[in-house]
Write an enzyme that holds these catalytic residues in place. Sequence first.
Site, PDB file in Angstrom:
ATOM      1  N   TYR A 131       0.828  -1.216   0.000  1.00 45.56           N
ATOM      2  CA  TYR A 131       0.000   0.000   0.000  1.00 45.56           C
ATOM      3  C   TYR A 131       0.865   1.270   0.000  1.00 45.56           C
ATOM      4  CZ  TYR A 131      -3.183   3.471   2.154  1.00 45.56           C
ATOM      5  OH  TYR A 131      -3.906   4.585   2.469  1.00 45.56           O
ATOM      6  N   SER A 168       6.954   3.875  12.862  1.00 45.33           N
ATOM      7  CA  SER A 168       5.548   4.122  13.164  1.00 45.33           C
ATOM      8  C   SER A 168       5.415   4.905  14.455  1.00 45.33           C
ATOM      9  CB  SER A 168       4.849   2.767  13.310  1.00 45.33           C
ATOM     10  OG  SER A 168       3.588   2.924  13.917  1.00 45.33           O
ATOM     11  N   TYR A 170       4.856  -5.961  17.575  1.00 40.62           N
ATOM     12  CA  TYR A 170       5.007  -5.216  16.316  1.00 40.62           C
ATOM     13  C   TYR A 170       5.713  -3.876  16.576  1.00 40.62           C
ATOM     14  CZ  TYR A 170       3.636  -1.604  13.016  1.00 40.62           C
ATOM     15  OH  TYR A 170       3.655  -0.520  12.196  1.00 40.62           O
ATOM     16  N   LYS A 222       9.650  -2.270  15.443  1.00 44.82           N
ATOM     17  CA  LYS A 222       9.950  -0.961  14.838  1.00 44.82           C
ATOM     18  C   LYS A 222      10.983  -0.228  15.696  1.00 44.82           C
ATOM     19  CE  LYS A 222       7.371  -1.006  11.173  1.00 44.82           C
ATOM     20  NZ  LYS A 222       8.011  -1.034   9.844  1.00 44.82           N
ATOM     21  N   ASN A 279      -7.684  -4.795   9.785  1.00 44.92           N
ATOM     22  CA  ASN A 279      -7.502  -4.449  11.189  1.00 44.92           C
ATOM     23  C   ASN A 279      -7.739  -2.967  11.414  1.00 44.92           C
ATOM     24  OD1 ASN A 279      -6.385  -7.015  12.134  1.00 44.92           O
ATOM     25  ND2 ASN A 279      -4.706  -6.536  10.749  1.00 44.92           N
TER      26      ASN A 279
HETATM   27  C1  UD1 Z   1      -3.063   0.585  14.576  1.00 43.27           C
HETATM   28  C2  UD1 Z   1      -2.070  -0.074  15.487  1.00 43.27           C
HETATM   29  C3  UD1 Z   1      -0.731   0.612  15.317  1.00 43.27           C
HETATM   30  C4  UD1 Z   1      -0.298   0.540  13.856  1.00 43.27           C
HETATM   31  C5  UD1 Z   1      -1.376   1.159  12.981  1.00 43.27           C
HETATM   32  C6  UD1 Z   1      -1.051   1.013  11.504  1.00 43.27           C
HETATM   33  C7  UD1 Z   1      -3.336  -0.990  17.378  1.00 43.27           C
HETATM   34  C8  UD1 Z   1      -3.610  -0.871  18.844  1.00 43.27           C
HETATM   35  N1  UD1 Z   1      -2.534  -0.028  16.857  1.00 43.27           N
HETATM   36  O1  UD1 Z   1      -3.144   1.954  14.965  1.00 43.27           O
HETATM   37  O2  UD1 Z   1       0.222  -0.005  16.129  1.00 43.27           O
HETATM   38  O3  UD1 Z   1       0.908   1.239  13.670  1.00 43.27           O
HETATM   39  O4  UD1 Z   1      -2.626   0.514  13.239  1.00 43.27           O
HETATM   40  O5  UD1 Z   1      -1.143  -0.294  11.077  1.00 43.27           O
HETATM   41  O6  UD1 Z   1      -3.788  -1.890  16.701  1.00 43.27           O
HETATM   42  N2  UD1 Z   1     -11.369   1.264  14.967  1.00 43.27           N
HETATM   43  C9  UD1 Z   1     -12.689   0.891  15.118  1.00 43.27           C
HETATM   44  N3  UD1 Z   1     -13.145  -0.188  14.420  1.00 43.27           N
HETATM   45  C10 UD1 Z   1     -12.341  -0.904  13.575  1.00 43.27           C
HETATM   46  C11 UD1 Z   1     -10.990  -0.519  13.428  1.00 43.27           C
HETATM   47  C12 UD1 Z   1     -10.532   0.560  14.153  1.00 43.27           C
HETATM   48  O7  UD1 Z   1     -13.443   1.524  15.870  1.00 43.27           O
HETATM   49  O8  UD1 Z   1     -12.822  -1.884  12.973  1.00 43.27           O
HETATM   50  C13 UD1 Z   1     -10.881   2.429  15.721  1.00 43.27           C
HETATM   51  C14 UD1 Z   1      -9.784   2.102  16.710  1.00 43.27           C
HETATM   52  O9  UD1 Z   1     -10.318   1.710  17.935  1.00 43.27           O
HETATM   53  C15 UD1 Z   1      -9.031   3.439  16.764  1.00 43.27           C
HETATM   54  C16 UD1 Z   1      -9.215   4.014  15.354  1.00 43.27           C
HETATM   55  O10 UD1 Z   1     -10.330   3.335  14.793  1.00 43.27           O
HETATM   56  O11 UD1 Z   1      -9.630   4.314  17.692  1.00 43.27           O
HETATM   57  C17 UD1 Z   1      -8.027   3.792  14.452  1.00 43.27           C
HETATM   58  O12 UD1 Z   1      -7.701   2.412  14.457  1.00 43.27           O
HETATM   59  P1  UD1 Z   1      -6.615   1.782  13.459  1.00 43.27           P
HETATM   60  O13 UD1 Z   1      -6.921   2.180  12.068  1.00 43.27           O
HETATM   61  O14 UD1 Z   1      -6.512   0.324  13.754  1.00 43.27           O
HETATM   62  O15 UD1 Z   1      -5.276   2.556  13.850  1.00 43.27           O
HETATM   63  P2  UD1 Z   1      -4.506   2.652  15.262  1.00 43.27           P
HETATM   64  O16 UD1 Z   1      -5.221   1.944  16.331  1.00 43.27           O
HETATM   65  O17 UD1 Z   1      -4.198   4.088  15.491  1.00 43.27           O
END
Ligand code: UD1
Length: 336
Positions: free
Chosen positions: A10, A123, A147, A151, A196
Amino acid sequence: MILLTGGAGYIGSHVAVALLDAGLDVVVLDNLSHSNSASLERVQSICGRPVHFRQADIRDEEAVYDVLTTYGVTAVIHLAGLKAVGESNEQPLSYYDNNVIGSMRLLSAMQRSGVRTIVFSSSATVYGAPSYLPLDESHSLAPTNPYGRTKLFVEEILRDVHAAGGDWRICILRYFNPVGAHESGLIGEDPLGVPNNLMPFVAQVAVGRRDKLTVWGSDYPTPDGTGVRDFIHVCDLAEGHLGALRQLSEPGILTLNLGTGEGSSVLQVIRTFEAVSGCRVPYEIGERRTGDVAVCYADPSLAKSVMGWTSTRSLLQMCADHCRWQSMNPAGYAGA
Ligand code: UD1
């Protein structure tokens, strides 16, 4: 010639476009474990220029050495790595092997071939839970999962390599939350399996590939109760790599945040995505996700003062571009 490890992924595909558009030549080394070489064909059609490609793993030091010497590589942008937090808790050895051992082999091949310039994809996860905001580069480093530790460990290795002398030119880029896609809609994020991260999940719900999104927690101490993150357009992020390369004309080590400096909540992202796409994004509120923090955003001022870089694209554009990519490629590259 610039070597992009993980260049079919990506972020890599967007960095490739930024480099080619700036007139640089690019060779990609990627094991395609989480990416598709179709992305590189799309990069070539966007830029009208060839991208060289070698399917290999960064842990294969001889293959890396061969690419460095055969193509006359002058600098490496190292993006290859695994990045799923949950998976890293379950398979830490695989993360240390791919991310740490892989980086070691790459650095060793660079050492042997005399290539001493590297931009490393780190990151904001290396900061761990923020003790103050916005996060600047001097914030303490305390990642909370394997992870994040991979980094951090690679960052530490790079700091040691720099301290040992030998004219290395090193830039560590700490990404906040990359989202969006190239405006052509030809390249974008195509995660394997269930996403994720928030934006790809939202996009897949919008196009009907998934039923609904779960919002992980609505009781955070934030204006609307949902998590706040510093989403940054992947094209702004890609341009940051070009800026970093340009800064590396002298030996030294630089560590820079790449973020916008502004936080947006999960609900803001959903509403903005709905507004630009005209699609509904059904969601339900779930429990907090383990390891999540309430708020995380960057102080990006060092990147501005050091390399004149700032992000220019809004959340609206991030959502519009992510949406265009997802609509044009509902099943990702495999569906093309
Ligand atoms: C996540 C990782 C981080 C990684 C980054 C990029 C975790 C705790 N952190 O960051 O280490 O560098 O991705 O790959 O996993 N959310 C929802 N529903 C979802 C998905 C996410 O509500 O299905 C929310 C999360 O709770 C968060 C926000 O969206 O508040 C962003 O989530 P995400 O995109 O996974 O990023 P990070 O958690 O910041």
